[in-house]
Design an enzyme around this catalytic site. Structure first.
Site, PDB file in Angstrom:
ATOM      1  N   CYS A  86      44.796 158.605 124.785  1.00 11.51           N
ATOM      2  CA  CYS A  86      44.869 158.643 123.361  1.00 11.51           C
ATOM      3  C   CYS A  86      46.485 158.594 123.081  1.00 11.51           C
ATOM      4  O   CYS A  86      47.110 159.403 123.533  1.00 11.51           O
ATOM      5  CB  CYS A  86      44.338 159.885 122.622  1.00 11.51           C
ATOM      6  SG  CYS A  86      43.202 160.750 123.573  1.00 11.51           S
ATOM      7  N   GLU A 148      45.977 159.844 111.670  1.00 10.99           N
ATOM      8  CA  GLU A 148      46.184 158.450 112.314  1.00 10.99           C
ATOM      9  C   GLU A 148      44.988 157.608 111.786  1.00 10.99           C
ATOM     10  O   GLU A 148      43.789 158.182 111.272  1.00 10.99           O
ATOM     11  CB  GLU A 148      45.947 158.744 113.813  1.00 10.99           C
ATOM     12  CG  GLU A 148      46.851 159.600 114.404  1.00 10.99           C
ATOM     13  CD  GLU A 148      46.632 159.748 116.103  1.00 10.99           C
ATOM     14  OE1 GLU A 148      47.418 160.140 116.683  1.00 10.99           O
ATOM     15  OE2 GLU A 148      45.387 159.627 116.401  1.00 10.99           O
TER      16      GLU A 148
END
EC number: 5.3.3.2
Length: 227
Positions: A86, A148
């Site tokens: 990630c 995000e």
């Protein structure tokens, strides 16, 4: 932007806070660039600062998912179990390329090498499959957090691993049943998992996993799933 003392944090991780992330609006349109540090401060997140990110789910030929446990040196969500990789595309020409999410896929290739030591030639961008996007927000602690729009990327391949201990504490390949056990342990407080991985695991992951040979039916580059 607020001033935060980082003297007590890992020096290698602090250096990464200077990287320039891609600022976006809620429809994933680029509106600027800001440091990784400023993108991850809750004070800025509460004002609406939003950046582009990605989450890689890498499966081997036995259809087992590669998980990592984030190192204790990480500034956000240290020691948490999460999906394969990630991170964030950077605000540079190669990773800003939006056609077919090529910039994000290039960033994923870069971070798979940096975190897990996977050779670049083993995960070329054309073998990284972009499914869809999710928009989420989560606090790590009183200072740091995430906000995000996360590109979901799938890879199916056997790869060579040589993890960086400053990034990764441990890693393992899991079956669906083993992941369900891990999620139970997290629910019981025995281990910690990242909030984005929990969200994806509870909503989409097992459906996608059941259809690894038919992922095209889940490709949706128009919708942003608001979580």
């Amino acid at each position: 932007m607020p001033e935060i003392n980082t003297d007590h944090l890992d020096k290698q991780q602090v250096q990464l806070l200077a990287e320039m992330c891609i600022l976006i609006d809620e429809n994933d349109n680029k509106i600027g660039a800001e440091t990784k540090k400023n993108c991850h401060l809750n004070e800025n997140i509460e004002k609406g600062l939003l950046h582009r990110a990605f989450s890689v789910f890498l499966f081997n030929t036995e259809n087992k998912l590669l998980l990592q446990q984030r190192s204790d040196a990480k500034i956000t969500f240290p020691g948490c179990f999460t999906n394969t990789c990630c991170s964030h595309p950077l605000s540079n020409p190669g990773e800003l390329e939006e056609n077919d999410a090529l910039g994000v896929r290039r960033a994923a290739q870069r971070r798979l090498k940096a975190e897990l030591g996977i050779p670049l030639e083993e995960v070329p961008p054309e073998e990284i499959n972009y499914l869809t996007r999710i928009h989420y927000k989560a606090q790590s602690d009183g200072i740091w957090g995430e906000h995000e729009i996360d590109y979901i990327l799938f890879v199916r391949k056997n790869v060579t691993l040589n993890p960086d201990p400053n990034e990764i504490k441990s890693f393992c390949y899991v079956s669906k049943e083993e992941l369900k056990e891990l999620l139970k342990k997290a629910a019981n407080g025995e281990i910690k998992i990242t909030p984005w991985f929990q969200i994806i695991a509870e909503t989409f992951l097992f459906k996608w996993w059941d259809n690894l040979n038919h992922l095209n039916q889940f490709v949706d580059h128009e919708k942003i799933h608001r979580m």
